[in-house]
Each structure stands twice: as C-alpha cells, then as structure tokens.
Design an enzyme around this catalytic site. Structure first.
Site, short mmCIF file in Angstrom:
data_model
loop_
_atom_site.label_atom_id
_atom_site.label_comp_id
_atom_site.label_asym_id
_atom_site.label_seq_id
_atom_site.Cartn_x
_atom_site.Cartn_y
_atom_site.Cartn_z
N HIS A 143 -4.31 -3.84 -13.65
CA HIS A 143 -3.54 -3.05 -12.68
C HIS A 143 -3.64 -1.60 -13.13
CE1 HIS A 143 -0.61 -1.79 -9.83
NE2 HIS A 143 0.45 -1.82 -10.62
N GLY B 180 -1.88 -15.07 -12.49
CA GLY B 180 -2.75 -15.63 -13.51
C GLY B 180 -2.82 -17.14 -13.50
#
Length: 341
Positions: free
Chosen positions: A110, A136
């Site tokens: 990110h 994830g």
C-alpha cells in the site's frame, strides 16, 4: 484514457524473483498470505519479526525461518513491508533504514507511507509496490485453489533500472499473474484505495447496512428478518456484480427488485452522498486523513478503540452471530483462523 494493459504469467519473467532473497516484514493477513505463496512458488524467503512473539511462533509453525527485522533486512535483496501502516515509519527509521544498502528493493503493499512522505527512502534504494486487491487470507486461499487475486504494481524509485520486472515477478510468485496485474502509481493506488475503503466498500457499505437494519427494527420488524434482508443477501448480490457487473445482478433479480433498484437507490445515494464523498476525497488528497489517522494511533488510539467497541456491540453483529451459528447453509472451512493465520 490510456489503454488497459494486463500482465499475466506469460508476460513475466517468473524466475527472476527466485534469484532474489526476500524478507517479508510482518506475519499478519498479508504477511501470512504472501509469504506462504512465495515459499510454495520456490522463492527464498524469511520472515522479519519480533523473535519469540505470537507472529514468530505462527510463522515457525509453517516452517519459516525467522530473523529479527534488522538481520532480515541485512540478509535480503527484497524487503516487503507488511506491518500496519501506522507503525511502518517508526520501524523503518529504527530497524530497516540503518541496515539497508544501495540497490535493495524496498516494497510495500500500500502506498500510504511513501505517498504521504512518512517514509522517505534514500535515492539509491529501489522503491516498488505489489498490492493484491484482496485480503491476505484470500491471497492465500485463491493460490491454494490454483487461482490468484488481481494485483497492482507501481515503481516509485528505480536506480537499478529493473524494478518493474522485479515487481512483476514478485506479483506472479504470490499468484497475481494467474488473475492479472495492472501498473499504477503510488499516488493513484493510495488515494483511490483510501477512498474506496472509506466511501464505498467498507465505510459506505457497513454504514448502509447498519442504517437499513436500524430503520427496519425501529419500524417494528424482526431483527432476524432485517439481518437477512440488509446484510446476509449482500454477498449473494455482490457475487453477481463481481461476476458480470451491475448488468448481471439486474439480469438475475426480479423485475420488481430491478425497478426498485433504479428508482429508489438514487434517493438513498444521491447528490448529498456524492458531496460527502467529494469531501472525503479532498481529505485524502490533501493528506488531512493521513495526518488524522497517524496522530490518532500515535496518541493512544482512544477514539479508534471506542468506535471499535461501539460497532462490535451493535445489534446487527449480535443477531448475525446468532444466525450464523444456527444455520448450516453455506458453511465451509473458514478462510480465517485467528489462531493460525
């Protein structure tokens, strides 16, 4: 608008990342998913963690070699930083930066800390991003099924000239090349991601579901019926949208539902809502939200904790827990097991 370019495994040197030593910093949701996929793809990967901590124990249970963050950074060619946004800058300054050398690849999932300059790497460090467009645990479950989660890549600094190739190869190793990889920028990923989370997919949707639940229960309807209508069915509808856009959803629902959708939906999400979204976007673009969030976390996160508690105790959560524990429909092995991943 530029032409959409989607990279898949056939377009990528999938063996390139196998020539690099990879340190994954953190074993939360993304750390769990990405590191296991890298390992199963034949990559040389270690986990940089607080030795003896809960994450260290979980990682070792999966057969990983673990090191202190400092030692992992010294050992690695590629450092993927997968700890929470709010602690990345401190960990970078104290444990990562002093141990980096020219030519290493500093990677993020990110763009938050790079875009808002909470982290400012040296110019001789490659700075790249591989951002799966899914949690994830889903990155892992899709990989195990022989599929993948689409991913974004971006290059912020490229002193060695091969950062894009490394990012693509890493993305392929976690399964993204099976689904599709798109190139973007740190700015675009960060600002659109924050906006999507706040205004639509997390904040907007959860607020909409809670509001609908409250309106129905305040009107005297059963909270169980309210839960089914405004929350349970959301996934069923979104699965159709995910498959074929709004058109597939409207093809599947009744004419009554479709007419109500197109005539009543804009009354709920109309110009006042769009104006609120524009204000949210301005706060993201200016860095106001980033500063607010980092300050909240740095000063004891009391507001954050209070909001978490209030939402945890909302009636929709209690009703949902009761319903989910009572019905066998749709049950399968959970993607998330908090004791293991």
């Amino acid at each position: 608008m530029s032409e959409l370019k989607i990279y898949r495994d056939k377009d990528i040197d999938t063996d390139l990342i196998k020539t690099k030593k990879i340190a994954v910093i953190g074993f939360g949701s993304q750390g769990y998913g990405q590191s296991l996929n890298l390992k199963d793809s034949g990559c040389d990967v270690v986990l940089g963690l607080r030795l003896g901590g809960n994450s260290d124990k979980k990682a070792k249970n999966y057969g990983f070699k673990t090191m202190t963050i400092e030692d992992a950074v010294k050992w690695a060619d590629v450092i993927q930083v997968l700890i929470p946004d709010e602690v990345q800058a401190k960990v970078y300054e104290e444990q990562i930066k002093p141990n980096m050398r020219a030519g290493q690849y500093l990677m993020f999932a990110h763009g938050f800390n790079i875009h808002y300059k909470k982290i400012v790497p040296a110019k001789d460090i490659n700075v790249i991003m591989v951002a799966p467009k899914g949690p994830g645990h889903t990155v892992r479950s899709q990989y195990v099924e022989g599929k993948g989660v689409p991913s974004l890549i971006a290059v912020y600094q490229d002193p060695t000239g091969d950062s894009k190739k490394v990012a693509l190869s890493y993305a392929a190793a976690i399964g993204a090349g099976r689904a599709g990889i798109i190139e973007t920028t740190f700015r675009e990923e960060t600002e659109t991601d924050l906006f999507g989370e706040q205004a639509v997919i997390c904040g907007g949707v959860s607020a909409l579901m809670k509001a609908g639940f409250e309106v129905l229960t305040e009107a005297g309807y059963s909270p169980y019926m309210a839960y089914f209508e405004v929350l349970h069915e959301m996934k069923l509808i979104i699965d159709l949208v995910n498959q074929g856009g709004l058109a597939d959803m409207r093809y599947s629902i009744s004419n009554t539902a479709e007419y109500g959708d197109m005539t009543r939906g804009p009354k709920v999400i109309g110009e006042p809502s769009k104006n609120a979204m524009r204000e949210i976007l301005k706060d993201i673009q200016s860095g106001k939200f980033a500063d607010e969030f980092t300050n909240e976390m740095a000063t004891g996160h009391k507001k954050f904790d209070k909001l978490r508690e209030e939402n945890r105790n909302h009636e929709i959560e209690k009703i949902g827990e009761e319903i989910r524990s009572s019905f066998s429909w749709g049950r399968k092995e959970n993607i998330i097991d908090r004791s293991k991943n």
